[in-house]
Motif scaffolding. Sequence first.
Motif, short mmCIF file in Angstrom:
data_model
loop_
_atom_site.label_atom_id
_atom_site.label_comp_id
_atom_site.label_asym_id
_atom_site.label_seq_id
_atom_site.Cartn_x
_atom_site.Cartn_y
_atom_site.Cartn_z
N ILE A 29 0.86 -1.19 0.00
CA ILE A 29 0.00 0.00 0.00
C ILE A 29 0.89 1.23 0.00
CG2 ILE A 29 -1.68 1.36 1.31
CD1 ILE A 29 -2.77 -1.22 2.48
N VAL A 30 0.63 2.16 -0.91
CA VAL A 30 1.33 3.45 -0.89
C VAL A 30 0.31 4.53 -0.55
CG1 VAL A 30 2.63 5.17 -2.23
CG2 VAL A 30 3.12 2.73 -2.51
N VAL A 31 0.67 5.35 0.43
CA VAL A 31 -0.21 6.43 0.88
C VAL A 31 0.43 7.76 0.49
CG1 VAL A 31 -1.28 7.53 2.90
CG2 VAL A 31 -0.90 5.03 2.87
N ILE A 32 -0.31 8.63 -0.15
CA ILE A 32 0.17 9.99 -0.42
C ILE A 32 -0.63 10.91 0.48
CG2 ILE A 32 0.36 11.85 -2.13
CD1 ILE A 32 0.54 9.68 -4.31
N SER A 33 0.05 11.52 1.46
CA SER A 33 -0.70 12.36 2.41
C SER A 33 -0.31 13.83 2.28
CB SER A 33 -0.44 11.88 3.85
OG SER A 33 0.89 12.15 4.26
N GLU A 47 5.11 0.63 -7.86
CA GLU A 47 5.03 -0.72 -7.28
C GLU A 47 3.79 -0.93 -6.41
OE1 GLU A 47 9.91 -1.05 -6.81
OE2 GLU A 47 8.58 -1.05 -5.06
N ALA A 48 2.99 0.12 -6.27
CA ALA A 48 1.83 0.00 -5.35
C ALA A 48 0.78 -0.97 -5.88
CB ALA A 48 1.20 1.38 -5.15
N ASP A 49 0.24 -1.78 -4.95
CA ASP A 49 -0.92 -2.62 -5.31
C ASP A 49 -2.23 -1.92 -4.94
OD1 ASP A 49 0.63 -4.95 -6.14
OD2 ASP A 49 1.26 -5.02 -4.02
N ILE A 50 -2.08 -0.96 -4.00
CA ILE A 50 -3.23 -0.16 -3.54
C ILE A 50 -2.70 1.26 -3.31
CG2 ILE A 50 -4.90 0.19 -1.65
CD1 ILE A 50 -4.64 -2.88 -1.11
N LEU A 51 -3.44 2.27 -3.79
CA LEU A 51 -3.02 3.66 -3.57
C LEU A 51 -4.06 4.37 -2.71
CD1 LEU A 51 -0.95 5.95 -4.38
CD2 LEU A 51 -2.62 6.62 -6.12
N ILE A 52 -3.59 5.04 -1.68
CA ILE A 52 -4.49 5.83 -0.82
C ILE A 52 -3.99 7.28 -0.83
CG2 ILE A 52 -5.39 6.19 1.52
CD1 ILE A 52 -4.83 3.21 2.09
N VAL A 53 -4.85 8.21 -1.19
CA VAL A 53 -4.51 9.64 -1.16
C VAL A 53 -5.35 10.26 -0.05
CG1 VAL A 53 -4.63 11.83 -2.43
CG2 VAL A 53 -3.92 9.73 -3.61
N VAL A 54 -4.70 10.96 0.89
CA VAL A 54 -5.49 11.51 2.00
C VAL A 54 -5.02 12.93 2.33
CG1 VAL A 54 -4.04 10.14 3.60
CG2 VAL A 54 -6.11 11.20 4.45
N GLY A 55 -6.00 13.85 2.34
CA GLY A 55 -5.75 15.19 2.89
C GLY A 55 -4.85 16.06 2.05
N THR A 56 -4.97 15.93 0.70
CA THR A 56 -4.18 16.82 -0.15
C THR A 56 -5.04 17.35 -1.28
OG1 THR A 56 -2.27 17.03 -1.64
CG2 THR A 56 -3.23 14.82 -1.43
N SER A 57 -4.82 18.64 -1.60
CA SER A 57 -5.62 19.26 -2.67
C SER A 57 -5.08 18.88 -4.05
CB SER A 57 -5.58 20.78 -2.50
OG SER A 57 -4.23 21.22 -2.50
#
Length: 232
Positions: A6-10, A164-174
């Motif tokens: 999981i890759v998270v972009i916060s 390489e992410a199998d799941i991408l989560i983006v949280v709290g960014t415009s």
Amino acid sequence: MSDKKIVVISGAGISAESGLSTFRDSGGLWEGYNIEEVASPQGWQKNPEKVLEFYNLRRKQAAEAQPNTAHKALADLENSFEVIIVTQNVDDLHERAGSNNVLHLHGELRKARSTKDESRILDIDADPIELGDLAEDGAQLRPHVVWFGEMVSMIEVAAKEVIEADILIVVGTSLVVYPAAGLIEYTKPNVPKYIIDPAEPQLYDMKGWVHYKENAGTGVKKLAEKLKKEHS
Ligand code: APR
């Protein structure tokens, strides 16, 4: 333990419930400050004290803030998945919540560096940087933060993680500041993508995205539970 990555972009929104201002919401930092004056090399040249004061205040606020439910839910996710956090934030709330793989695209408030040799980086915790505070090479110290117009040296490393992410989560960014915002284009096809934000996301194409239209505190927890259930 799932073999999924999981890759998270916060962004600043994940720290909003910890009491830290975002940039572009009403009452955000860029309403109270002129970006050019406090977050650019030009501003540093013109009035370094103003820049130092801006970051000294934010460093103090970040040190006094506590990780919130969202930070903690992401840290807990490491018990079930490989989790890489690519953050635009300069606070250390992800680390203090227990996340072990945090990549700071825009630097870190708790670090300072020499204005002469940018590899000379030191941990200053919550201490202020004042004019006259020198690095070992005798040059003035500055915040180890990426100013507008400066290179985002970690962007290639971050892009590799997103590829390489199998799941991408983006949280709290415009998703308005590049190159960070461009990272979402690097996912492989058909990778599940989630965006957690109470506002409408600035995505030109919502295809393939699931939007949790809520605060990070509840949204990240809900999504983490869902992913753990799906992949356990
Ligand atoms: N939970 C989740 N999202 C939230 C919350 C919350 N409680 N509160 C606000 N948001 C969302 C807003 O709707 C917005 O989409 O967080 C986002 C904050 O956007 P910005 O203020 O633009 O912050 P960010 O995207 O991190 O800015 C990127 O810009 O100024 C530069 O270097 C700075 O890293 C920063 C970059």
